[in-house]
Design a protein around this motif. Structure first.
Motif, mmCIF file in Angstrom:
data_model
loop_
_atom_site.group_PDB
_atom_site.id
_atom_site.type_symbol
_atom_site.label_atom_id
_atom_site.label_comp_id
_atom_site.label_asym_id
_atom_site.label_seq_id
_atom_site.Cartn_x
_atom_site.Cartn_y
_atom_site.Cartn_z
ATOM 1 N N SER A 38 0.825 -1.201 0.000
ATOM 2 C CA SER A 38 0.000 0.000 0.000
ATOM 3 C C SER A 38 0.863 1.256 0.000
ATOM 4 C CB SER A 38 -0.919 0.015 1.238
ATOM 5 O OG SER A 38 -0.139 0.075 2.414
ATOM 6 N N VAL A 39 0.195 2.395 -0.079
ATOM 7 C CA VAL A 39 0.863 3.687 0.064
ATOM 8 C C VAL A 39 0.072 4.504 1.082
ATOM 9 C CG1 VAL A 39 1.787 3.717 -2.278
ATOM 10 C CG2 VAL A 39 -0.465 4.724 -1.826
ATOM 11 N N ARG A 40 0.758 5.386 1.799
ATOM 12 C CA ARG A 40 0.074 6.308 2.705
ATOM 13 C C ARG A 40 0.833 7.624 2.693
ATOM 14 N NH1 ARG A 40 2.538 6.763 7.710
ATOM 15 N NH2 ARG A 40 4.155 5.231 8.183
ATOM 16 N N LEU A 41 0.123 8.691 2.984
ATOM 17 C CA LEU A 41 0.716 10.019 2.943
ATOM 18 C C LEU A 41 1.811 10.168 3.994
ATOM 19 C CD1 LEU A 41 -2.413 12.302 2.473
ATOM 20 C CD2 LEU A 41 -0.540 12.011 0.848
ATOM 21 N N SER A 42 2.888 10.824 3.599
ATOM 22 C CA SER A 42 3.923 11.210 4.554
ATOM 23 C C SER A 42 3.461 12.462 5.290
ATOM 24 C CB SER A 42 5.229 11.494 3.824
ATOM 25 O OG SER A 42 5.076 12.658 3.009
ATOM 26 N N ALA A 43 4.259 12.930 6.221
ATOM 27 C CA ALA A 43 3.910 14.167 6.937
ATOM 28 C C ALA A 43 3.815 15.339 5.963
ATOM 29 C CB ALA A 43 4.941 14.447 8.024
ATOM 30 N N ASP A 44 4.738 15.418 4.995
ATOM 31 C CA ASP A 44 4.675 16.489 4.004
ATOM 32 C C ASP A 44 3.460 16.325 3.091
ATOM 33 O OD1 ASP A 44 6.947 17.999 4.728
ATOM 34 O OD2 ASP A 44 8.251 16.493 3.811
ATOM 35 N N GLY A 45 3.123 15.082 2.763
ATOM 36 C CA GLY A 45 1.944 14.834 1.949
ATOM 37 C C GLY A 45 0.673 15.258 2.657
ATOM 38 N N GLU A 46 0.612 14.997 3.962
ATOM 39 C CA GLU A 46 -0.546 15.416 4.757
ATOM 40 C C GLU A 46 -0.687 16.935 4.754
ATOM 41 O OE1 GLU A 46 -2.865 13.778 6.238
ATOM 42 O OE2 GLU A 46 -2.171 11.728 6.584
ATOM 43 N N ARG A 47 0.430 17.650 4.771
ATOM 44 C CA ARG A 47 0.381 19.113 4.758
ATOM 45 C C ARG A 47 -0.087 19.640 3.406
ATOM 46 N NH1 ARG A 47 6.178 21.014 6.234
ATOM 47 N NH2 ARG A 47 5.225 23.056 5.820
ATOM 48 N N LEU A 48 0.323 18.992 2.320
ATOM 49 C CA LEU A 48 -0.002 19.478 0.981
ATOM 50 C C LEU A 48 -1.437 19.149 0.578
ATOM 51 C CD1 LEU A 48 0.906 20.785 -1.685
ATOM 52 C CD2 LEU A 48 1.716 18.511 -2.416
ATOM 53 N N GLN A 49 -1.958 18.003 0.996
ATOM 54 C CA GLN A 49 -3.238 17.511 0.494
ATOM 55 C C GLN A 49 -4.400 18.504 0.640
ATOM 56 O OE1 GLN A 49 -6.164 16.335 2.211
ATOM 57 N NE2 GLN A 49 -7.158 15.615 0.338
#
Length: 294
Positions: A58-69
């Motif tokens: 699977s894939v999951r958002l990183s901390a930076d991904g969570e900020r950008l989404q």
């Protein structure tokens, strides 16, 4: 100004982040999973950060991904809204509203004809389920009406109705003689996750614990079925003031002990931040608030 923005990659990232899957994003955007993976990798290279944590499964958002989404989701919603503004006025707008089956049938649907009359250009579709939809991942749902105890900081919220629980019966009902059984309609109230809403709690507050000793319980799984049983005279129902409002207005049920209530939740209109600015969402939300104050 925007010449260097990787718009295709940003759209691929937003879809994958919202759906939690490269495969699901590929299906939504009608491309291959490999294309989504390539778009995300190119965006990561552009930004110099990792946006997803990848495993073999699977894939999951990183901390930076969570900020950008959330920024990307709002930005794409604004673009979509801007395009809708230029659509022909006669074009029908679709609005998908998620709520529980009980709220839909007992409160919303009886009032919905008024909205259709005021906004014939908006086609309202109800998604009724007792499961909480993740609005940040399911873009098909425009807004939801939920009974909440605590705010969700990741959603835009508008308070709608304060809920409490009381006992309702047919007009003219009289309590049985001491020692005689009383018929109590029982249902698991799904909105009471953080509050004790049951017959023992109400009886204790009403100083009527003697009822429990000889009670005849009529049990139902659905709130609307319990209220129909009370209207038919099959006993007393411990019910939400919100869901029983129409039956009370029609004179089918009355509050047996108005001074005895158990705390409930607050019905709230919620959506992903940014969607509240869309014409259909704003119009429906404003209409809901008008209904709650009427």
């Amino acid at each position: 100004m925007f010449a260097k923005l990787p718009l295709t990659a940003l759209r691929g990232f937003e879809s994958a982040a919202r759906l939690g899957s490269f495969k699901a994003a590929a299906q939504e955007l009608n491309v291959s999973p490999a294309a989504i993976s390539h778009q995300v990798k190119s965006l990561e290279a552009f930004l110099g950060v990792r946006l997803f944590e990848r495993t073999s499964q699977s894939v999951r958002l990183s901390a930076d991904g969570e900020r950008l989404q959330p920024f990307m989701h709002r930005a794409l919603l604004d673009i979509q809204h801007g395009l809708q503004v230029l659509s022909p006025p006669c074009a029908a707008q679709s609005l998908v509203v998620s709520t529980t089956p009980a709220f839909a049938s007992l409160w919303l649907i009886p009032r919905l004809g008024d909205f259709h009359r005021l906004h014939p250009e908006i086609d309202v579709r109800l998604h009724s389920s007792n499961e909480v939809v993740d609005l940040r991942r399911d873009a098909s749902i425009d807004l939801a009406i939920r009974a909440l105890f605590t705010p969700d900081p990741q959603l835009f919220e508008q308070p709608l109705l304060d809920e409490y629980f009381g006992v309702y019966c047919r007009p003219g009902w009289q309590p049985p003689a001491t020692g005689s059984p009383v018929e109590l309609i029982d249902v698991p109230w799904l909105s009471s996750a953080k509050a004790e809403v049951d017959w023992p709690a109400w009886c204790a507050k009403a100083e009527a614990l003697g009822w429990l000793e000889n009670a005849r319980f009529r049990r139902y799984d659905e709130e609307q079925h319990a209220l129909q049983a009370a209207i038919a005279g099959h006993g007393l129902a411990l019910a939400s003031n919100v869901l029983v409002a129409e039956a009370v207005a029609r004179g089918e049920l009355v509050d047996y002990r108005p001074e005895v209530h158990l705390a409930g939740a607050r019905y709230t209109v919620v959506c992903v931040p940014g969607r509240e600015r869309q014409v259909a969402v704003r119009g429906f939300s404003e209409w809901l608030l008008g209904q709650s104050n009427g």
